[in-house]
Design a protein around this motif. Structure first.
Motif, PDB file in Angstrom:
ATOM      1  N   ASN A 171     117.750 105.292  42.963  1.00 42.46           N
ATOM      2  CA  ASN A 171     117.233 104.664  42.280  1.00 42.46           C
ATOM      3  C   ASN A 171     116.812 103.114  42.920  1.00 42.46           C
ATOM      4  N   ALA A 172     116.233 102.812  44.470  1.00 38.73           N
ATOM      5  CA  ALA A 172     116.733 101.749  44.998  1.00 38.73           C
ATOM      6  C   ALA A 172     116.141 100.668  44.433  1.00 38.73           C
ATOM      7  N   ILE A 173     115.190 100.765  43.059  1.00 38.42           N
ATOM      8  CA  ILE A 173     114.044 100.105  43.021  1.00 38.42           C
ATOM      9  C   ILE A 173     115.040  99.352  41.753  1.00 38.42           C
ATOM     10  N   ALA A 174     115.053 100.358  41.118  1.00 37.16           N
ATOM     11  CA  ALA A 174     115.567  99.618  40.175  1.00 37.16           C
ATOM     12  C   ALA A 174     116.982  98.722  40.176  1.00 37.16           C
ATOM     13  N   LYS A 175     117.986  99.703  40.817  1.00 38.27           N
ATOM     14  CA  LYS A 175     119.220  98.815  41.862  1.00 38.27           C
ATOM     15  C   LYS A 175     119.082  97.240  42.107  1.00 38.27           C
ATOM     16  N   ASN A 176     117.806  97.351  42.396  1.00 42.01           N
ATOM     17  CA  ASN A 176     117.702  96.240  43.742  1.00 42.01           C
ATOM     18  C   ASN A 176     117.312  94.800  42.480  1.00 42.01           C
ATOM     19  N   ARG A 177     116.547  95.283  41.520  1.00 40.98           N
ATOM     20  CA  ARG A 177     115.871  94.733  40.913  1.00 40.98           C
ATOM     21  C   ARG A 177     117.331  94.344  39.513  1.00 40.98           C
ATOM     22  N   GLU A 178     118.030  94.695  40.195  1.00 40.34           N
ATOM     23  CA  GLU A 178     119.441  94.771  39.150  1.00 40.34           C
ATOM     24  C   GLU A 178     120.139  93.466  39.220  1.00 40.34           C
ATOM     25  N   ILE A 179     121.059  93.559  40.745  1.00 32.72           N
ATOM     26  CA  ILE A 179     120.974  92.871  41.328  1.00 32.72           C
ATOM     27  C   ILE A 179     120.650  91.384  41.469  1.00 32.72           C
ATOM     28  N   MET A 180     118.571  91.705  41.609  1.00 32.84           N
ATOM     29  CA  MET A 180     118.155  90.613  41.902  1.00 32.84           C
ATOM     30  C   MET A 180     118.953  89.290  40.609  1.00 32.84           C
ATOM     31  N   GLY A 181     118.415  89.843  39.488  1.00 29.75           N
ATOM     32  CA  GLY A 181     118.519  89.142  38.265  1.00 29.75           C
ATOM     33  C   GLY A 181     117.798  88.120  38.025  1.00 29.75           C
ATOM     34  N   ALA A 182     117.185  87.928  36.626  1.00 25.76           N
ATOM     35  CA  ALA A 182     115.794  87.845  36.402  1.00 25.76           C
ATOM     36  C   ALA A 182     115.631  87.329  36.777  1.00 25.76           C
ATOM     37  N   THR A 183     113.834  86.596  36.681  1.00 22.17           N
ATOM     38  CA  THR A 183     112.620  86.135  37.906  1.00 22.17           C
ATOM     39  C   THR A 183     113.240  84.666  37.829  1.00 22.17           C
ATOM     40  N   ASN A 184     113.950  84.264  36.347  1.00 22.07           N
ATOM     41  CA  ASN A 184     114.494  82.824  36.111  1.00 22.07           C
ATOM     42  C   ASN A 184     115.910  83.156  36.232  1.00 22.07           C
ATOM     43  N   PRO A 185     116.916  81.906  37.582  1.00 17.04           N
ATOM     44  CA  PRO A 185     117.567  82.417  37.836  1.00 17.04           C
ATOM     45  C   PRO A 185     118.599  81.636  36.827  1.00 17.04           C
ATOM     46  N   LYS A 186     117.763  80.761  35.476  1.00 17.39           N
ATOM     47  CA  LYS A 186     118.906  80.121  34.459  1.00 17.39           C
ATOM     48  C   LYS A 186     119.308  81.758  33.649  1.00 17.39           C
ATOM     49  N   GLU A 187     118.128  82.988  34.183  1.00 14.18           N
ATOM     50  CA  GLU A 187     118.800  83.287  32.681  1.00 14.18           C
ATOM     51  C   GLU A 187     118.861  84.334  33.330  1.00 14.18           C
ATOM     52  N   ALA A 188     119.771  84.133  34.732  1.00 15.95           N
ATOM     53  CA  ALA A 188     119.811  85.884  35.659  1.00 15.95           C
ATOM     54  C   ALA A 188     121.510  85.282  35.603  1.00 15.95           C
ATOM     55  N   ALA A 189     121.535  87.022  35.358  1.00 12.78           N
ATOM     56  CA  ALA A 189     123.452  87.360  34.755  1.00 12.78           C
ATOM     57  C   ALA A 189     124.494  86.687  35.422  1.00 12.78           C
ATOM     58  N   PRO A 190     125.270  86.149  35.487  1.00 13.55           N
ATOM     59  CA  PRO A 190     126.527  86.232  36.451  1.00 13.55           C
ATOM     60  C   PRO A 190     126.786  87.135  37.729  1.00 13.55           C
TER      61      PRO A 190
END
Ligand code: RTP
Ligand code: MG
Length: 143
Positions: free
Chosen positions: A81-100
């Protein structure tokens, strides 16, 4: 869930902050294996080609100028599941909205300089990997 490959880029802001190793550690802790990697200073033509899908967007010029402002680290990540897993650990495009605890929350300062890129689906992953790597430059793990 199938084993997938995805293209990751550590962008110039994160390379400048000297956190390549910390970001690689996040990939590895998430179970993603680095199966190809190279450091590059993109030309304008390469950056425009890579982000051609955003050509008509208002932020395109700023994005290209940022991506050529310094070296980037480009890698192929492989795993379940590398594509979704990488997007998950990257966080949202806008870092202000990215999960801690995500890469962008911890290392990015703005939507324009957001530390990492990750392919957003199987088709773009295949295209983006082929943009940077020949098949014989990718080294799948055998042990
Ligand atoms: P990336 O492609 O870099 O992994 O990022 P993403 O999928 O999360 O975001 P995407 O929509 O593909 O946008 C590509 C990059 O363009 C910049 N951007 N700026 N100012 C803006 O509204 C805006 N929107 C996007 C970001 O740097 C984003 O990573
Ligand atoms: Mg994208």
């Amino acid at each position: 869930m199938a084993v997938e490959r995805t293209l990751s880029i550590i962008k110039p802001d994160a390379v400048a902050k000297n956190v390549i190793g910390e970001i690689y550690s996040r990939f590895e802790k998430a179970g993603l294996r680095i199966v190809a990697a190279k450091m590059l200073h993109l030309t304008r033509e390469q950056a425009e080609g890579f982000y051609a899908v955003h050509k008509e967007r208002p932020f395109f010029n700023d994005l290209v100028n940022f991506m050529i402002s310094g070296p980037v680290m480009v890698q192929v990540l492989e795993g379940e599941n590398a594509i979704a897993k990488n997007r998950e650990i990257m966080g949202a495009t806008n870092p202000k909205e990215a999960a801690p605890g995500t890469i962008r929350a911890d290392f990015a300062v703005s939507i324009d300089e957001n530390a990492v890129h990750g392919s957003d689906g199987p088709d773009t992953a295949a295209q983006e990997i082929a943009f940077f790597f020949k098949e014989n430059e990718i080294c799948p793990r055998t042990r």
